[in-house]
Design a protein around this motif. Structure first.
Motif, PDB file in Angstrom:
ATOM      1  N   SER A  82       0.839  -1.205   0.000  1.00 47.95           N
ATOM      2  CA  SER A  82       0.000   0.000   0.000  1.00 47.95           C
ATOM      3  C   SER A  82       0.872   1.253   0.000  1.00 47.95           C
ATOM      4  O   SER A  82       2.053   1.212   0.363  1.00 47.95           O
ATOM      5  CB  SER A  82      -0.911   0.017   1.231  1.00 47.95           C
TER       6      SER A  82
ATOM      7  N   GLU B 172       0.599   3.620   2.046  1.00 46.26           N
ATOM      8  CA  GLU B 172       0.941   3.861   3.449  1.00 46.26           C
ATOM      9  C   GLU B 172       2.147   3.031   3.875  1.00 46.26           C
ATOM     10  O   GLU B 172       3.013   3.513   4.617  1.00 46.26           O
ATOM     11  CB  GLU B 172      -0.267   3.557   4.348  1.00 46.26           C
TER      12      GLU B 172
ATOM     13  N   GLU C  89       5.194   4.695   2.325  1.00 43.94           N
ATOM     14  CA  GLU C  89       5.539   5.894   3.090  1.00 43.94           C
ATOM     15  C   GLU C  89       6.203   5.531   4.422  1.00 43.94           C
ATOM     16  O   GLU C  89       7.143   6.205   4.856  1.00 43.94           O
ATOM     17  CB  GLU C  89       4.280   6.732   3.350  1.00 43.94           C
TER      18      GLU C  89
END
Length: 198
Positions: free
Chosen positions: A24, A26, A29
């Motif tokens: 993902s 996320e 990141e």
């Protein structure tokens, strides 16, 4: 999460890379936050759920460095304003794209994303870097592949292969090829400087 290992037991002159699937934004990141914007010894590229983690070889880094030095010497000798951004991490969440180019530059003033990205391609596989750069609206991508330069310019339908850079149109890539392959980087730079001043 699936993984594809590309060149896991690569010779020392080839890059090692792994591609993780179903990652993902996320998670990507979070990895960037964990490693910081300059993770030691690795480069990451993200494209719509696929995360490539690459460990560049010595050959990769040597080519990257000599090309950067030659381009920067060209800019100095020709009085061109060129801002080098190295392997800075660039990302755009809305497009689910992120990348750390080998080298990149802004021509003229500094911008959010570079005008030129340069990549050394020694192995196949991995994520489609041109698709990443297209999502970041990078005007030109220069690749070093199979002992030659490939120049791509962003157009209305994606990247188009060109013979010359639109941003540095007088830069002769054919002249650079033998210099990139020279063992002595200092001699390569001196040879190029002398040619530029002739």
């Amino acid at each position: 999460m699936g993984a594809t290992v590309v060149n896991a037991e690569a010779p020392p002159d080839l890059d090692q890379r792994i591609v993780l699937r179903d990652v993902s934004w996320e998670q990507y990141e979070a990895l960037l936050a964990l490693f910081g914007d300059d993770p030691p010894g690795i480069r990451m590229a993200y494209l719509e759920g696929a995360l490539e983690i690459m460990s560049p070889s010595r050959k990769h880094e040597t080519i990257k460095k000599v090309v950067a030095r030659l381009v920067e010497l060209y800019a100095i000798e020709r009085g061109i304003s060129l801002t080098g951004l190295g392997s800075t991490t660039f990302r755009r969440a809305a497009k689910e794209r992120g990348v750390e180019p080998d080298e990149c530059y802004c021509v003229g003033e500094d911008k959010e994303f570079p005008d030129i990205a340069f990549e050394v391609v020694l192995t196949s596989g991995g994520v489609n870097r041109l698709a990443i750069y297209e999502g970041l609206a990078v005007a030109e991508v220069w690749l070093w592949r199979n002992g030659n330069f490939e120049i791509y310019r962003l157009g209305p339908t994606g990247y188009e292969r060109r013979e010359r850079s639109g941003l540095l149109p007088e830069l002769d890539f054919a002249q650079l090829v033998p210099l990139v392959e020279m063992q002595d980087q200092t001699r390569a730079l001196q040879t190029f400087r002398d040619a530029l001043r002739a």
